[in-house]
Design a protein around this motif. Structure first.
Motif, PDB file in Angstrom:
ATOM      1  N   VAL A 163       0.945  -1.399  -0.072  1.00 61.41           N
ATOM      2  CA  VAL A 163      -0.131   0.002   0.005  1.00 61.41           C
ATOM      3  C   VAL A 163       0.914   1.376   0.035  1.00 61.41           C
ATOM      4  O   VAL A 163       1.702   1.487   0.690  1.00 61.41           O
ATOM      5  N   LEU A 164       0.735   2.125  -0.970  1.00 61.85           N
ATOM      6  CA  LEU A 164       1.573   3.334  -1.266  1.00 61.85           C
ATOM      7  C   LEU A 164       0.769   4.493  -0.609  1.00 61.85           C
ATOM      8  O   LEU A 164       1.362   5.600  -0.386  1.00 61.85           O
ATOM      9  N   ASP A 165      -0.602   4.547  -0.436  1.00 62.30           N
ATOM     10  CA  ASP A 165      -1.335   5.644   0.046  1.00 62.30           C
ATOM     11  C   ASP A 165      -2.831   5.162  -0.094  1.00 62.30           C
ATOM     12  O   ASP A 165      -3.174   3.905  -0.809  1.00 62.30           O
ATOM     13  N   PHE A 166      -3.575   5.798   0.850  1.00 68.10           N
ATOM     14  CA  PHE A 166      -5.071   5.492   0.987  1.00 68.10           C
ATOM     15  C   PHE A 166      -5.839   6.497   1.370  1.00 68.10           C
ATOM     16  O   PHE A 166      -5.374   7.449   2.051  1.00 68.10           O
ATOM     17  N   GLU A 167      -7.295   6.602   1.209  1.00 65.22           N
ATOM     18  CA  GLU A 167      -8.015   7.469   1.433  1.00 65.22           C
ATOM     19  C   GLU A 167      -9.488   6.866   1.900  1.00 65.22           C
ATOM     20  O   GLU A 167      -9.966   6.032   1.271  1.00 65.22           O
ATOM     21  N   PHE A 168      -9.745   7.210   3.344  1.00 60.67           N
ATOM     22  CA  PHE A 168     -11.245   6.510   3.593  1.00 60.67           C
ATOM     23  C   PHE A 168     -12.250   7.248   3.026  1.00 60.67           C
ATOM     24  O   PHE A 168     -12.423   8.650   2.733  1.00 60.67           O
ATOM     25  N   PHE A 169     -13.236   6.704   2.526  1.00 58.75           N
ATOM     26  CA  PHE A 169     -14.287   7.233   1.854  1.00 58.75           C
ATOM     27  C   PHE A 169     -15.451   7.766   2.816  1.00 58.75           C
ATOM     28  O   PHE A 169     -15.982   6.887   3.564  1.00 58.75           O
ATOM     29  N   GLN A 170     -15.589   8.863   2.735  1.00 56.64           N
ATOM     30  CA  GLN A 170     -16.670   9.646   3.430  1.00 56.64           C
ATOM     31  C   GLN A 170     -18.000   9.965   2.803  1.00 56.64           C
ATOM     32  O   GLN A 170     -18.761  10.648   3.204  1.00 56.64           O
ATOM     33  N   GLY A 171     -17.937  10.043   1.582  1.00 58.06           N
ATOM     34  CA  GLY A 171     -18.851  10.582   0.499  1.00 58.06           C
ATOM     35  C   GLY A 171     -18.194  11.253  -0.411  1.00 58.06           C
ATOM     36  O   GLY A 171     -17.094  11.687  -0.352  1.00 58.06           O
ATOM     37  N   LYS A 172     -18.993  11.673  -1.627  1.00 58.81           N
ATOM     38  CA  LYS A 172     -18.244  12.288  -2.799  1.00 58.81           C
ATOM     39  C   LYS A 172     -17.840  13.693  -2.244  1.00 58.81           C
ATOM     40  O   LYS A 172     -16.810  14.120  -2.934  1.00 58.81           O
ATOM     41  N   GLU A 173     -18.559  14.462  -1.537  1.00 63.27           N
ATOM     42  CA  GLU A 173     -18.115  15.790  -1.557  1.00 63.27           C
ATOM     43  C   GLU A 173     -16.790  15.955  -0.769  1.00 63.27           C
ATOM     44  O   GLU A 173     -16.038  16.512  -1.031  1.00 63.27           O
ATOM     45  N   ASP A 174     -16.485  15.066   0.129  1.00 61.87           N
ATOM     46  CA  ASP A 174     -15.240  14.983   0.875  1.00 61.87           C
ATOM     47  C   ASP A 174     -14.218  14.291  -0.108  1.00 61.87           C
ATOM     48  O   ASP A 174     -12.961  14.827  -0.046  1.00 61.87           O
ATOM     49  N   LEU A 175     -14.574  13.587  -1.092  1.00 57.99           N
ATOM     50  CA  LEU A 175     -13.515  13.011  -1.683  1.00 57.99           C
ATOM     51  C   LEU A 175     -13.209  13.941  -2.802  1.00 57.99           C
ATOM     52  O   LEU A 175     -12.074  14.370  -3.245  1.00 57.99           O
ATOM     53  N   LEU A 176     -13.984  14.734  -3.239  1.00 59.73           N
ATOM     54  CA  LEU A 176     -13.842  15.963  -4.180  1.00 59.73           C
ATOM     55  C   LEU A 176     -12.949  17.072  -3.606  1.00 59.73           C
ATOM     56  O   LEU A 176     -12.185  17.603  -4.093  1.00 59.73           O
ATOM     57  N   LEU A 177     -13.012  17.220  -2.196  1.00 59.57           N
ATOM     58  CA  LEU A 177     -12.315  18.197  -1.621  1.00 59.57           C
ATOM     59  C   LEU A 177     -10.924  17.815  -1.430  1.00 59.57           C
ATOM     60  O   LEU A 177     -10.021  18.623  -1.536  1.00 59.57           O
ATOM     61  N   SER A 178     -10.628  16.247  -1.115  1.00 62.03           N
ATOM     62  CA  SER A 178      -9.462  15.776  -1.128  1.00 62.03           C
ATOM     63  C   SER A 178      -8.686  15.918  -2.388  1.00 62.03           C
ATOM     64  O   SER A 178      -7.480  16.362  -2.365  1.00 62.03           O
ATOM     65  N   VAL A 179      -9.456  15.817  -3.878  1.00 65.21           N
ATOM     66  CA  VAL A 179      -8.592  16.328  -5.067  1.00 65.21           C
ATOM     67  C   VAL A 179      -8.286  17.696  -5.000  1.00 65.21           C
ATOM     68  O   VAL A 179      -7.125  17.971  -5.494  1.00 65.21           O
ATOM     69  N   GLN A 180      -9.282  18.642  -4.624  1.00 61.83           N
ATOM     70  CA  GLN A 180      -8.896  19.951  -4.563  1.00 61.83           C
ATOM     71  C   GLN A 180      -7.796  20.272  -3.577  1.00 61.83           C
ATOM     72  O   GLN A 180      -6.962  20.979  -4.239  1.00 61.83           O
ATOM     73  N   ARG A 181      -7.716  19.822  -2.548  1.00 61.22           N
ATOM     74  CA  ARG A 181      -6.339  19.968  -1.822  1.00 61.22           C
ATOM     75  C   ARG A 181      -5.237  19.378  -2.447  1.00 61.22           C
ATOM     76  O   ARG A 181      -4.162  19.862  -1.915  1.00 61.22           O
ATOM     77  N   THR A 182      -5.284  18.376  -3.480  1.00 63.90           N
ATOM     78  CA  THR A 182      -3.811  18.088  -3.985  1.00 63.90           C
ATOM     79  C   THR A 182      -3.351  19.447  -4.947  1.00 63.90           C
ATOM     80  O   THR A 182      -2.232  19.363  -5.225  1.00 63.90           O
ATOM     81  N   GLY A 183      -4.007  20.207  -5.087  1.00 61.21           N
ATOM     82  CA  GLY A 183      -3.424  21.302  -5.974  1.00 61.21           C
ATOM     83  C   GLY A 183      -3.570  21.338  -7.464  1.00 61.21           C
ATOM     84  O   GLY A 183      -3.033  21.940  -8.135  1.00 61.21           O
ATOM     85  N   LEU A 184      -4.271  20.112  -7.937  1.00 60.09           N
ATOM     86  CA  LEU A 184      -4.488  20.048  -9.295  1.00 60.09           C
ATOM     87  C   LEU A 184      -5.321  21.146  -9.988  1.00 60.09           C
ATOM     88  O   LEU A 184      -6.415  21.463  -9.378  1.00 60.09           O
ATOM     89  N   HIS A 185      -5.067  21.751 -11.028  1.00 61.99           N
ATOM     90  CA  HIS A 185      -5.861  22.515 -11.817  1.00 61.99           C
ATOM     91  C   HIS A 185      -6.697  21.877 -12.674  1.00 61.99           C
ATOM     92  O   HIS A 185      -6.455  21.795 -13.796  1.00 61.99           O
ATOM     93  N   LEU A 186      -7.818  21.633 -12.144  1.00 61.39           N
ATOM     94  CA  LEU A 186      -8.734  20.772 -13.122  1.00 61.39           C
ATOM     95  C   LEU A 186      -9.983  21.692 -13.636  1.00 61.39           C
ATOM     96  O   LEU A 186     -10.485  22.238 -12.697  1.00 61.39           O
ATOM     97  N   PRO A 187     -10.294  21.756 -14.774  1.00 56.24           N
ATOM     98  CA  PRO A 187     -11.429  22.524 -15.232  1.00 56.24           C
ATOM     99  C   PRO A 187     -12.804  21.719 -14.394  1.00 56.24           C
ATOM    100  O   PRO A 187     -12.775  20.200 -14.928  1.00 56.24           O
ATOM    101  N   GLU A 188     -13.621  22.198 -13.868  1.00 52.21           N
ATOM    102  CA  GLU A 188     -14.830  21.645 -13.540  1.00 52.21           C
ATOM    103  C   GLU A 188     -14.617  20.479 -12.752  1.00 52.21           C
ATOM    104  O   GLU A 188     -15.228  19.291 -12.980  1.00 52.21           O
ATOM    105  N   TRP A 189     -13.713  20.605 -11.756  1.00 52.30           N
ATOM    106  CA  TRP A 189     -13.360  19.357 -10.893  1.00 52.30           C
ATOM    107  C   TRP A 189     -14.413  19.042  -9.919  1.00 52.30           C
ATOM    108  O   TRP A 189     -14.642  17.903  -9.701  1.00 52.30           O
TER     109      TRP A 189
END
Length: 383
Positions: A163-189
């Motif tokens: 295991v190199l990394d993991f993320e507990f799933f708490q719902g879609k909104e929390d997962l999307l916030l995790s993606v946003q915190r990575t700093g990726l510049h995604l259109p319509e993330w």
């Protein structure tokens, strides 16, 4: 202990004493050494699997390494008072935003060690389920899993199961916030699907140029495009209804007439990715932004009609997918052999025990890889 730091063991000891004091009104004489013994006893019990905990101390079934290390009463008291974090330090909004706040320090401690491991060229992303049948809105149903009901974790793993990394799933909104915190510049993330967000959550955990492998829950055309733009490889099985309409592939009947092992491939006009269909017992669709049919290899498949193994043509993309995808399955299998068994209505307790199991399994795989490397070096130089 690489996965359980001195700080987390100190926190476990202190918070467990505070919880016992608040409930019983008297102090608990507990040391870090005793906490380590408790964790070791828990691992040993998961191997022996006696039907009753008291049997480890009974005269006829006594296990010396357990009974001599700690009394039964002390074991029961510590286990009933286990705690790793004082949630009173958080306000109501913080507790609501993180449903795993009670064990967050333990999760972060184990995850930080996973992030220190070497980053391989090929990684896989998959779902891991913590078996749990109690009441919580975090419980998920995932079909085709050995334990379909439970808490879900998205896991990034190497092909050999680490295991190199993991993320507990708490719902879609929390997962999307995790993606946003990575700093990726995604259109319509914010309109990403759960599978897409789960993969993108791990992009910053690996080096640029890494190849991702995942199953059809995650694979979409949009995800392949995003990973291509980030300089990442991506290969995954794909649902038939997600294949773009412009993609013209051979039908199932056409592939069946061509025989087992037949395949077809279509590359998008801008060469962003290609979609391959391979006929085994049924059509299997794979999408990839770096692998195609060529070069074709062969594999053995059992023929029920002729009752023998046949040599079947296999596209390169299928060969790589089969060899690189099973990392999470491996660690799931190893954990299932000696899973920490305890009955609890609290999902945090079940999650805490699973994290301990995961850290132990990851440490064993890390040690196994180290031994194989040393053995290879000794054989090379004749030591």
């Amino acid at each position: 202990m690489a996965y359980l730091s001195a700080e987390i063991l100190d926190a476990l000891t202190l918070e467990t004493q505070k919880k016992y004091m608040s409930k019983q009104g008297k102090p608990l004489s507990l040391t870090v050494v005793q906490m380590k013994k408790l964790i070791g006893i828990n691992f040993l019990m998961s191997v022996l699997r006696f039907p009753r905990i008291k049997m480890y101390w009974q005269k006829k079934t006594r296990i010396s390494c357990i009974a001599d290390a700690m009394s039964r009463d002390m074991f029961s008291v510590i286990r009933a008072s286990l705690k790793v974090f004082d949630e009173s330090l958080l306000n109501a909004a913080q507790r609501k935003s993180d449903k795993f706040h009670k064990i967050r320090p333990l999760i972060d401690c184990v995850r930080s060690r996973c992030l220190e491991l070497d980053r391989p060229q090929n990684v896989s992303v998959d779902e891991m389920i913590i078996p749990f049948t109690g009441r919580t809105n975090l419980k998920q149903f995932t079909p085709r899993k050995p334990n379909p009901h439970g808490l879900k974790i998205f896991v990034l793993a190497s092909s050999d199961g680490q295991v190199l990394d993991f993320e507990f799933f708490q719902g879609k909104e929390d997962l999307l916030l995790s993606v946003q915190r990575t700093g990726l510049h995604l259109p319509e993330w914010d309109i990403l699907k759960i599978g897409e967000a789960a993969v993108l959550r791990f992009v910053k955990s690996v080096n640029r140029g890494t190849s991702f492998f995942f199953d059809r829950f995650f694979t979409t055309s949009k995800l392949l495009e995003i990973l291509s733009s980030l300089g990442m490889g991506a290969t995954g099985t794909m649902k038939k209804n997600l294949v773009p309409r412009q993609c013209r592939l051979k039908t199932e009947n056409q592939l069946k007439r061509s025989g087992r092992g037949s395949s077809d491939c279509a590359v998008r006009d801008d060469s962003a990715f290609c979609i391959t269909v391979w006929f085994d017992k049924k059509p299997i669709i794979l999408a990839s932004n770096e692998h195609i049919i060529q070069p074709v290899s062969t594999c053995q498949r059992w023929c029920k009609k002729e009752k023998r193994h046949l040599e079947v043509h296999r596209p390169r993309v299928v060969e790589l997918y089969n060899s690189k995808m099973g990392g999470v399955v491996i660690i799931d299998q190893v954990i299932s052999y000696c899973r920490s068994a305890t009955r609890s209505v609290k999902f945090t307790v079940r999650a805490m025990l699973h994290i301990l199991d995961l850290s132990c399994t990851n440490a064993w795989l890390e040690y196994k890889k180290y031994c194989e490397k040393k053995l290879c070096c000794h054989g090379q130089y004749g030591f």
